[in-house]
Design a protein around this motif. Sequence first.
Motif: not given
Length: 84
Positions: A25-26, A34, A63-64, A66
């Motif tokens: 995830k970011q 990222y 979707n990942r 922030r």
Amino acid sequence: MFSMMKRIIGGEMLIRGHIEFMELKQGGMTVSEYAAKFEDLCRFAPHYNTMEAEEDKCVMFENRLRPDIKQLIGFSEIRDFPTL
């Protein structure tokens, strides 16, 4: 493709890389950081390295992000990863 990668990279390393990619995830990274990490780890997930999966790859990336970044860009519907 997965079995060939497994022989070249090593089973355990491939599995670890795949898990790291799936959990990425970011978080505190910049979008550029990222994106670079996402691209680097993507090699461990053969499904996401095909033209047929380009849309899935873009959706996963978005979707990942922030929540604050995701809100700024909205759901862009860009389905070409280099463009995204």
